[in-house]
Design a protein around this motif. Structure first.
Motif, PDB file in Angstrom:
ATOM      1  N   HIS A  17       0.834  -1.154  -0.048  1.00 27.89           N
ATOM      2  CA  HIS A  17       0.028  -0.004   0.042  1.00 27.89           C
ATOM      3  C   HIS A  17       0.780   1.189   0.076  1.00 27.89           C
ATOM      4  O   HIS A  17       0.171   2.311  -0.053  1.00 27.89           O
ATOM      5  CB  HIS A  17      -0.985  -0.002   1.166  1.00 27.89           C
ATOM      6  CG  HIS A  17      -2.114  -0.955   1.071  1.00 27.89           C
ATOM      7  ND1 HIS A  17      -1.954  -2.274   1.304  1.00 27.89           N
ATOM      8  CD2 HIS A  17      -3.498  -0.746   0.535  1.00 27.89           C
ATOM      9  CE1 HIS A  17      -3.248  -2.710   0.989  1.00 27.89           C
ATOM     10  NE2 HIS A  17      -4.156  -1.781   0.555  1.00 27.89           N
ATOM     11  N   ASP A 176     -17.938   5.139   2.084  1.00 29.90           N
ATOM     12  CA  ASP A 176     -16.599   4.623   2.082  1.00 29.90           C
ATOM     13  C   ASP A 176     -15.452   5.150   2.897  1.00 29.90           C
ATOM     14  O   ASP A 176     -14.793   4.336   3.735  1.00 29.90           O
ATOM     15  CB  ASP A 176     -15.893   4.902   0.548  1.00 29.90           C
ATOM     16  CG  ASP A 176     -16.587   4.063  -0.580  1.00 29.90           C
ATOM     17  OD1 ASP A 176     -16.540   2.663  -0.396  1.00 29.90           O
ATOM     18  OD2 ASP A 176     -17.095   4.445  -1.647  1.00 29.90           O
ATOM     19  N   ASP A 180     -13.970   2.866   5.927  1.00 24.43           N
ATOM     20  CA  ASP A 180     -12.341   2.765   6.033  1.00 24.43           C
ATOM     21  C   ASP A 180     -12.286   3.090   7.647  1.00 24.43           C
ATOM     22  O   ASP A 180     -11.421   2.291   8.440  1.00 24.43           O
ATOM     23  CB  ASP A 180     -11.652   3.924   5.255  1.00 24.43           C
ATOM     24  CG  ASP A 180     -11.607   3.438   3.722  1.00 24.43           C
ATOM     25  OD1 ASP A 180     -11.816   2.590   3.492  1.00 24.43           O
ATOM     26  OD2 ASP A 180     -11.680   4.358   3.188  1.00 24.43           O
ATOM     27  N   VAL A 183     -13.231   0.014  10.119  1.00 27.14           N
ATOM     28  CA  VAL A 183     -12.553  -1.231   9.896  1.00 27.14           C
ATOM     29  C   VAL A 183     -11.179  -0.741  10.491  1.00 27.14           C
ATOM     30  O   VAL A 183     -10.482  -1.781  11.301  1.00 27.14           O
ATOM     31  CB  VAL A 183     -12.115  -1.615   8.408  1.00 27.14           C
ATOM     32  CG1 VAL A 183     -11.383  -2.627   8.299  1.00 27.14           C
ATOM     33  CG2 VAL A 183     -13.648  -2.135   7.839  1.00 27.14           C
ATOM     34  N   GLU A 214     -12.359  -6.876   1.823  1.00 26.52           N
ATOM     35  CA  GLU A 214     -11.213  -6.137   1.262  1.00 26.52           C
ATOM     36  C   GLU A 214     -10.593  -5.116   2.057  1.00 26.52           C
ATOM     37  O   GLU A 214      -9.527  -4.859   2.030  1.00 26.52           O
ATOM     38  CB  GLU A 214     -11.996  -5.341  -0.224  1.00 26.52           C
ATOM     39  CG  GLU A 214     -10.892  -4.656  -0.795  1.00 26.52           C
ATOM     40  CD  GLU A 214     -11.692  -3.879  -1.901  1.00 26.52           C
ATOM     41  OE1 GLU A 214     -10.737  -2.927  -2.626  1.00 26.52           O
ATOM     42  OE2 GLU A 214     -12.651  -3.906  -2.122  1.00 26.52           O
ATOM     43  N   ARG A 215     -11.268  -4.359   2.838  1.00 26.88           N
ATOM     44  CA  ARG A 215     -10.735  -3.501   3.739  1.00 26.88           C
ATOM     45  C   ARG A 215      -9.912  -4.176   4.926  1.00 26.88           C
ATOM     46  O   ARG A 215      -8.785  -3.748   5.381  1.00 26.88           O
ATOM     47  CB  ARG A 215     -11.455  -2.514   4.511  1.00 26.88           C
ATOM     48  CG  ARG A 215     -12.268  -1.585   3.429  1.00 26.88           C
ATOM     49  CD  ARG A 215     -13.493  -0.768   4.021  1.00 26.88           C
ATOM     50  NE  ARG A 215     -13.640   0.447   3.271  1.00 26.88           N
ATOM     51  CZ  ARG A 215     -14.450   0.284   1.962  1.00 26.88           C
ATOM     52  NH1 ARG A 215     -15.135  -1.068   1.732  1.00 26.88           N
ATOM     53  NH2 ARG A 215     -14.892   1.331   1.507  1.00 26.88           N
ATOM     54  N   TRP A 216     -10.514  -5.354   5.357  1.00 22.81           N
ATOM     55  CA  TRP A 216      -9.747  -6.024   6.384  1.00 22.81           C
ATOM     56  C   TRP A 216      -8.428  -6.426   5.955  1.00 22.81           C
ATOM     57  O   TRP A 216      -7.511  -6.541   6.616  1.00 22.81           O
ATOM     58  CB  TRP A 216     -10.796  -7.111   6.976  1.00 22.81           C
ATOM     59  CG  TRP A 216     -10.216  -7.963   8.092  1.00 22.81           C
ATOM     60  CD1 TRP A 216      -9.468  -9.261   7.943  1.00 22.81           C
ATOM     61  CD2 TRP A 216     -10.256  -7.841   9.760  1.00 22.81           C
ATOM     62  NE1 TRP A 216      -9.087  -9.651   9.312  1.00 22.81           N
ATOM     63  CE2 TRP A 216      -9.619  -8.755  10.186  1.00 22.81           C
ATOM     64  CE3 TRP A 216     -10.720  -6.481  10.020  1.00 22.81           C
ATOM     65  CZ2 TRP A 216      -9.391  -8.822  11.614  1.00 22.81           C
ATOM     66  CZ3 TRP A 216     -10.583  -6.588  11.632  1.00 22.81           C
ATOM     67  CH2 TRP A 216      -9.802  -7.462  12.229  1.00 22.81           C
ATOM     68  N   PRO A 220      -5.754  -1.860   8.038  1.00 26.39           N
ATOM     69  CA  PRO A 220      -5.635  -0.577   8.546  1.00 26.39           C
ATOM     70  C   PRO A 220      -5.757  -0.569  10.029  1.00 26.39           C
ATOM     71  O   PRO A 220      -6.557  -1.303  10.599  1.00 26.39           O
ATOM     72  CB  PRO A 220      -6.973   0.064   7.908  1.00 26.39           C
ATOM     73  CG  PRO A 220      -7.908  -1.108   7.823  1.00 26.39           C
ATOM     74  CD  PRO A 220      -7.017  -2.266   7.595  1.00 26.39           C
TER      75      PRO A 220
END
Length: 290
Positions: A17, A176, A180, A183, A214-216, A220
């Motif tokens: 990332h 969104d 973020d 999460v 997807e975020r997990w 983050p």
């Protein structure tokens, strides 16, 4: 194939990332995937690429403090991410280091009477307390009046409401960005709660939602403790709010206040809560602009 250890997952996620531009790495030729290559991170951190491969594959779980600091700098980790990295390394290196990691939070804790009194004194400013899993464990009347039409009283868990409630994407116009942040908060408690059945149950349910999964996977770990956002209320329209998060020291809980961010929102909240206890719009406006 067994799942990679959390330390390996986190290092790989942060590498993937971080863009070459942000890291100051000159890009030559085509790149098949975004983020940095292993050899680029190894060079920035001053470690061998073979050692970084072993870390990312979970074959080495005991990096030295100097290596961890170098990796944190190379990957441009912020304070929360660096602390998370150190915690993962401590847990993976030796069970004897568990004593230096945060204790497992209580998941069944309510709030002391004094905290409930603070919430009630904050009325008519909407305020509530959330536990480690995102459960709303206490609130004041203004918050309950505001969110009952949104389904938050019936589903009093912020992360579950955001990802599982059918009207969530309407309720949160900035969905969104809100997703973020939620999460990130949920990831932050993962290291302490991963063995708790209650945490595992909520996580398994949320992982069935692709937007959460997807975020997990991106790991983050920097939740916001101050900011702004919008809610769409079926009776009051769009509300612009500033939120402030205060950590309660003894119970791994957080007290959250929603402050009006403009006069229209202050007036709308005043009208909504007036059915419970009359209050002048001016009082709400003063709170929101303090």
């Amino acid at each position: 194939m067994s799942e990679l250890p959390p330390l390996a997952q986190f290092l790989r996620s942060r590498r993937e990332h971080l863009s070459p531009e942000a890291a100051g790495v000159k890009v030559t030729g085509r790149r098949r995937t975004p983020g940095l290559r292993r050899e680029e991170v190894a060079t920035l951190a001053g470690v061998s690429i073979d050692y970084l491969v072993r870390l990312e594959q979970g074959r080495d779980t005991n990096p030295s403090p100097d290596v961890l600091v170098a990796l944190a700098e190379a990957l441009q980790l912020d304070g929360d991410e660096s602390r998370h990295l150190l915690g993962l390394a401590a847990r993976s290196a030796s069970p004897h280091l568990e004593q230096f990691c945060p204790a497992t939070p209580r998941l069944d804790a309510g709030v002391p009477p004094t905290v409930q009194l603070v919430l009630d004194q904050l009325d008519p400013t909407p305020a509530f307390v959330i536990g480690p899993l995102g459960d709303v464990v206490a609130s004041n009347q203004a918050w309950r009046t505001l969110v009952e039409p949104l389904g938050l009283v019936a589903m009093p868990n912020l992360v579950r409401h955001l990802f599982l409630h059918p009207d969530a994407r309407t309720t949160y116009p900035d969905w969104d960005r809100t997703a973020d942040a939620q999460v990130a908060r949920f990831r932050t408690v993962h290291r302490q709660l991963e063995q708790e059945p209650a945490f595992q149950e909520v996580l398994a349910e949320l992982l069935t939602v692709p937007a959460f999964a997807e975020r997990w996977a991106a790991h983050p770990v920097t939740p916001k403790h101050r900011g702004s956002g919008r809610l769409h209320h079926p009776d009051a329209g769009d509300l612009r709010l500033t939120f402030e998060v205060l950590r309660l020291a003894d119970d791994d809980q957080e007290l959250v206040t929603w402050l009006p961010d403009d006069d229209a929102t202050a007036d709308a909240i005043a009208r909504l809560v007036a059915t419970e206890h009359p209050v002048s719009p001016a009082r709400l406006r003063v709170v929101g602009t303090a």
